[in-house]
Design an enzyme around this catalytic site. Structure first.
Site, mmCIF file in Angstrom:
data_model
loop_
_atom_site.group_PDB
_atom_site.id
_atom_site.type_symbol
_atom_site.label_atom_id
_atom_site.label_comp_id
_atom_site.label_asym_id
_atom_site.label_seq_id
_atom_site.Cartn_x
_atom_site.Cartn_y
_atom_site.Cartn_z
ATOM 1 C CE LYS A 287 2.298 -17.762 -3.381
ATOM 2 N NZ LYS A 287 1.454 -18.972 -3.479
ATOM 3 C CG ASP B 219 -7.812 -5.183 1.617
ATOM 4 O OD1 ASP B 219 -8.761 -4.782 2.317
ATOM 5 O OD2 ASP B 219 -7.781 -5.076 0.373
ATOM 6 C CG ASP C 264 -1.505 -20.212 -2.012
ATOM 7 O OD1 ASP C 264 -0.959 -20.256 -0.892
ATOM 8 O OD2 ASP C 264 -0.980 -20.693 -3.040
ATOM 9 C CG ASP D 258 -13.329 -7.578 1.938
ATOM 10 O OD1 ASP D 258 -13.076 -6.893 2.947
ATOM 11 O OD2 ASP D 258 -13.789 -7.102 0.880
ATOM 12 C CE1 TYR E 213 -3.387 -2.777 0.614
ATOM 13 C CE2 TYR E 213 -4.608 -0.805 1.187
ATOM 14 C CZ TYR E 213 -4.585 -2.136 0.837
ATOM 15 O OH TYR E 213 -5.760 -2.820 0.721
HETATM 16 C C1 IPM Z 1 -10.320 -1.732 4.094
HETATM 17 C C2 IPM Z 1 -10.572 -1.094 2.762
HETATM 18 C C3 IPM Z 1 -9.438 -0.129 2.463
HETATM 19 C C4 IPM Z 1 -8.167 -0.938 2.409
HETATM 20 C C5 IPM Z 1 -9.605 0.714 1.204
HETATM 21 C C6 IPM Z 1 -10.915 1.432 1.158
HETATM 22 C C7 IPM Z 1 -8.444 1.659 1.020
HETATM 23 O O1 IPM Z 1 -10.734 -2.051 1.770
HETATM 24 O O2 IPM Z 1 -10.283 -1.019 5.109
HETATM 25 O O3 IPM Z 1 -10.152 -2.949 4.155
HETATM 26 O O4 IPM Z 1 -7.860 -1.559 1.385
HETATM 27 O O5 IPM Z 1 -7.448 -0.966 3.412
HETATM 28 MN MN MN Z 2 -10.665 -4.092 2.510
#
Ligand code: IPM
Ligand code: MN
Length: 365
Positions: free
Chosen positions: A191, A247, A223, A251, A141
């Protein structure tokens, strides 16, 4: 006690859900005799439209002088042009860097009453209770160079994954410490079969495990971790990962908990220690959900649980935090659902959910 809280609602459903957690926070004032001074600021697309920048310097300053920051979400189709010179998401990235909040803690807990609302079989997700620890201010990032290079042959783009031993060690430390306070199991994600950063990461994790003989450390390739999170999520206790891997995996892990709308996160600038106040940045893991923004139907629980994490980590108000978490449990157990977890059944509004949580606040029985 008196505390200063910076509230940055942002875009889409961000302000709607944050309004509910502030409402719940304010109702704790009378119950516990505290004072929470709330100061609001513009961030994201809303700030681009008003001020021509995703986050103004004054807002960064306000965030760093507050005891904690409650954040909503930023972004939306209006600001999505890939060639735009600024993006709403820059607000989060700048705030994280400015506040130095390198440790992102994302608990994933499956509420027994919601196990049937997930797309994954209830038998697989039953009893899931894990914490993802994601490195937040380094890696892909932020690494430099990060640019486009135009040559007569064409355009290429470069992002850089760079990690120093200091950055890796401090996030690993958070992982080990959290594991010590839980089931003493730590999965370190990398990884290492491909990436140099990951080989350093793995080496440092192995070294640090000598300080924590009680913690069972395993190295998991990212993975394979993605697969196991869906196949057998209960095998995990604490998972520690770099910025990008964390990240993606968070999710994925949120699917276990039925809805992204349920999950909070805390971003801290130090290793959490019970009884010590650490400045922090609190954002639900969901985004701005432009499709439902402004309709008053979003799930505010992620934001309300963020506020509870804020009470615990940044304000050292452990009892108050537990009180909010118990109230959320109780409201869900009594069957109240926003549309995202109602499975097509009766759903209540964002504000009604906030009201129910307030009504359920009270001392432990
Ligand atoms: C999160 C989001 C952010 C990230 C984005 C919106 C920059 O996806 O907080 O997980 O990737 O960190
Ligand atoms: Mn995210």
């Amino acid at each position: 006690m008196e505390f200063d809280i910076a509230v940055l609602g942002g875009d889409g459903i961000g302000p709607e859900v944050t309004e509910q957690s502030v409402k719940v926070l304010k109702s704790l004032e009378n119950l516990f005799g505290h004072r929470f001074n709330v100061e609001e600021g513009d961030v994201g697309g809303a700030s681009i439209d008003k001020h021509g920048t995703p986050v103004k310097a004054e807002v960064l300053d306000m965030a760093s002088s507050a005891d904690a920051v409650l954040f909503g979400a930023v972004g939306g189709p209006k600001w999505d042009d890939p060639s735009a010179s600024m993006r709403p998401e820059d607000a989060i990235l700048q705030l994280r860097a400015h506040l130095g909040v390198f440790a992102n803690i994302r608990p994933v807990k499956v509420y027994p009453w919601l196990a049937d609302s997930s797309v994954i079989k209830a038998s697989v997700i039953k009893d899931v209770d894990l914490v993802m620890v994601r490195e937040l201010t380094g890696g892909l990032y932020y690494g430099l160079p990060k640019e486009r290079i135009e040559t007569p042959q064409g355009i290429s783009a470069v992002d850089t994954m760079r990690y120093s031993d200091v950055e890796i060690n401090r996030i690993l430390r958070v992982g080990f410490e959290l594991a010590m306070s839980r089931q003493k199991k730590l999965a370190s994600v990398d990884k290492a079969n491909v990436l140099e950063c990951s080989r350093l990461w793995r080496q440092l994790a192995t070294q640090m495990s000598e300080d924590y003989p009680e913690v069972q450390l395993e190295h998991v390739l990212v993975d394979s971790c993605a697969m196991q999170l869906i196949q057998q999520p209960t095998r995990f206790d604490v998972i520690v990962a770099g910025n990008t891997f964390g990240d993606i995996l968070t999710d994925e892990a949120s699917v276990l908990a039925s809805s992204m709308g349920m999950l909070p996160s805390a971003s801290l600038s130090d290793v959490p220690v019970a009884g010590r106040r650490i400045p922090g940045f609190y954002e639900p893991i969901h985004g701005t959900a432009p499709d439902i923004a402004g309709k008053g139907v979003a799930n505010p629980i992620g934001s309300i649980l963020c506020m509870a994490m804020m009470l615990r980590y940044s304000l050292s108000l452990t009892e108050e935090a537990a009180c909010v978490e118990r109230a959320v449990d109780q409201v869900l157990q009594s069957g109240h659902r926003t549309a995202d977890v109602a499975g097509g059944g009766a759903a209540i509004s964002t504000a009604e959910m906030g009201d129910h949580v307030i009504a359920a606040l009270g001392p432990a029985e």
